[in-house]
Design an enzyme around this catalytic site. Sequence first.
Site, PDB file in Angstrom:
ATOM      1  CB  SER A 271      49.107 102.312  -9.031  1.00 27.54           C
ATOM      2  OG  SER A 271      48.884 102.642  -7.697  1.00 27.54           O
ATOM      3  CE  LYS A 275      47.882 108.366  -8.355  1.00 26.88           C
ATOM      4  NZ  LYS A 275      46.827 107.776  -7.639  1.00 26.88           N
ATOM      5  CD1 TRP A 362      46.236 104.251  -1.478  1.00 24.16           C
ATOM      6  CD2 TRP A 362      45.515 105.174   0.436  1.00 24.16           C
ATOM      7  NE1 TRP A 362      47.034 105.332  -1.199  1.00 24.16           N
ATOM      8  CE2 TRP A 362      46.618 105.911  -0.038  1.00 24.16           C
ATOM      9  CE3 TRP A 362      44.887 105.572   1.622  1.00 24.16           C
ATOM     10  CZ2 TRP A 362      47.116 107.042   0.636  1.00 24.16           C
ATOM     11  CZ3 TRP A 362      45.387 106.687   2.288  1.00 24.16           C
ATOM     12  CH2 TRP A 362      46.482 107.410   1.801  1.00 24.16           C
ATOM     13  CG  HIS A 412      47.034  98.832  -5.403  1.00 26.37           C
ATOM     14  ND1 HIS A 412      46.231  99.745  -6.051  1.00 26.37           N
ATOM     15  CD2 HIS A 412      48.314  99.267  -5.561  1.00 26.37           C
ATOM     16  CE1 HIS A 412      46.996 100.691  -6.573  1.00 26.37           C
ATOM     17  NE2 HIS A 412      48.262 100.428  -6.289  1.00 26.37           N
TER      18      HIS A 412
HETATM   19  C1  GCU Z   1      50.403 105.213  -3.193  1.00 25.58           C
HETATM   20  C2  GCU Z   1      49.631 106.454  -3.565  1.00 25.58           C
HETATM   21  C3  GCU Z   1      48.585 106.179  -4.640  1.00 25.58           C
HETATM   22  C4  GCU Z   1      49.233 105.498  -5.831  1.00 25.58           C
HETATM   23  C5  GCU Z   1      50.001 104.284  -5.369  1.00 25.58           C
HETATM   24  C6  GCU Z   1      50.841 103.617  -6.452  1.00 25.58           C
HETATM   25  O1  GCU Z   1      49.566 104.287  -2.559  1.00 25.58           O
HETATM   26  O2  GCU Z   1      49.075 106.977  -2.402  1.00 25.58           O
HETATM   27  O3  GCU Z   1      47.972 107.376  -5.068  1.00 25.58           O
HETATM   28  O4  GCU Z   1      48.275 105.177  -6.791  1.00 25.58           O
HETATM   29  O5  GCU Z   1      50.935 104.646  -4.355  1.00 25.58           O
HETATM   30  O6  GCU Z   1      51.174 104.205  -7.446  1.00 25.58           O
HETATM   31  O7  GCU Z   1      51.204 102.455  -6.221  1.00 25.58           O
END
Ligand code: GCU
Length: 434
Positions: A271, A275, A362, A412
């Site tokens: 998540s 990144k 998402w 997720h």
């Molecule tokens: C939120 C956010 C995402 C991210 C995620 C996470 O959903 O919008 O961009 O990847 O959190 O880190 O769990």
Amino acid sequence: MTPRRFPAACPLATAFLIGASAPAAVAPPPTNYDESKVSSYTLPDPLMCMDGTRVADPATWRGKRRPEILELFSKYEYGRMPAPPVGVRFDPPRIDPAALGGKAIRKQIRIHFFGQSGEPSMDLLVYIPKNHVGPTPAFIGLNFYGNHSIHSDPGIDLNTNWMRDNKEFGVVNNRATETSRGVRSSRWPVERILARGYAVATAYYGDIAPDFFDDFKSGVFPVWQKSGDGTRASDAPGAITAWAWGLSRAMDYLQTDPDIDAKHIAVMGHSRLGKTALWAGANDERFAIVISNDSGCGGADLHRRDFGEQIRHITRAFPHWFCPAFSTYVDRESELPLDQHMLIALMAPRPVYVASAEQDRWADPKGEFLAAKAADPVYRMLGTDGLPATEMPAINAPVAGTIGYHIRDGKHDVTDYDWDRYMDFADRHWHQNR
Ligand code: GCU
């Protein structure tokens, strides 16, 4: 299949909005989940230099286009990566030679980023297979709730830094408690990883920089800004850069550890930390494999595909993650001189793996696949096999060349299925070198 939505079904986003100085949300920005409403787009060509020169050989990629792309991401998305610190210092590792019932050597190392004890430091936890022969290849990744959250091992130090409250995880008044031990163990199958011959290293991302907007007043930011005049440049680093920089400091330590094969270290993140893993791998080529798990917007997902989370959502909920310039591209994705396939291409020719989850709309699984696919020409030009798939593969049917990809069923998360694929991928790429 319930998509994560902004902000109602996205508790993390909501939590950070509360801590953020962004204006109170009136109506959330629109989110598209309808494939037929995704408009067509043209991706920037990763093999075309800004001056129109075509990249036809590795030397031009290495000497010209790769630095150009790294500069674009520094300037427009994540901010500039600060140089390695001059005085990074490691406390002597605290070692348990018979941890986890004798299955592992456990090491805990405090890394003083700037050499000074009063300044931010990070605690690295490393498990090494007990019966390893010679230096061991390793997986490294940051964690969300402290090193103690990845396993119930009572010997792991309880993190004392700020942490977001979580009743279920025993985080009270922004501090971990004994109840927090092992709460995230499902995402860190330590014994499973050790049994395959890999070491595993992790650190709490909040040791490096806090995950809320506090105007860059804590973590490594005050030290980085010491020499500046306090204003934030359009390419000033955001938290993703800070966390990625922290991963490189962990790598600095791992290079000194005789039990670790520092030439075979895979960086993995989930998540927002996926990144981070990508950005770490782009900047620091010591990471030999880079793995993005469900990283979505600002990770492996294409910005130009308007599906799921977009820049309009992410820069509002998480203003501290990126550099200031990034938020000027809200609803102007097509004007960005980059897209995320170019981030993936920065790993080339090192193996890179992108993973999605079916219900994680998402994060836009299709956009993550298409980005991996669009990095393929760079991998091929460099003489590797890239991503051997023309279509998005079926659920739970991984494809792997030098670029790997899978979409698994479920939500997720990080699961054993994901880890097994990452270890298969590492086995495949490393076995002849070990
Ligand atoms: C939120 C956010 C995402 C991210 C995620 C996470 O959903 O919008 O961009 O990847 O959190 O880190 O769990």
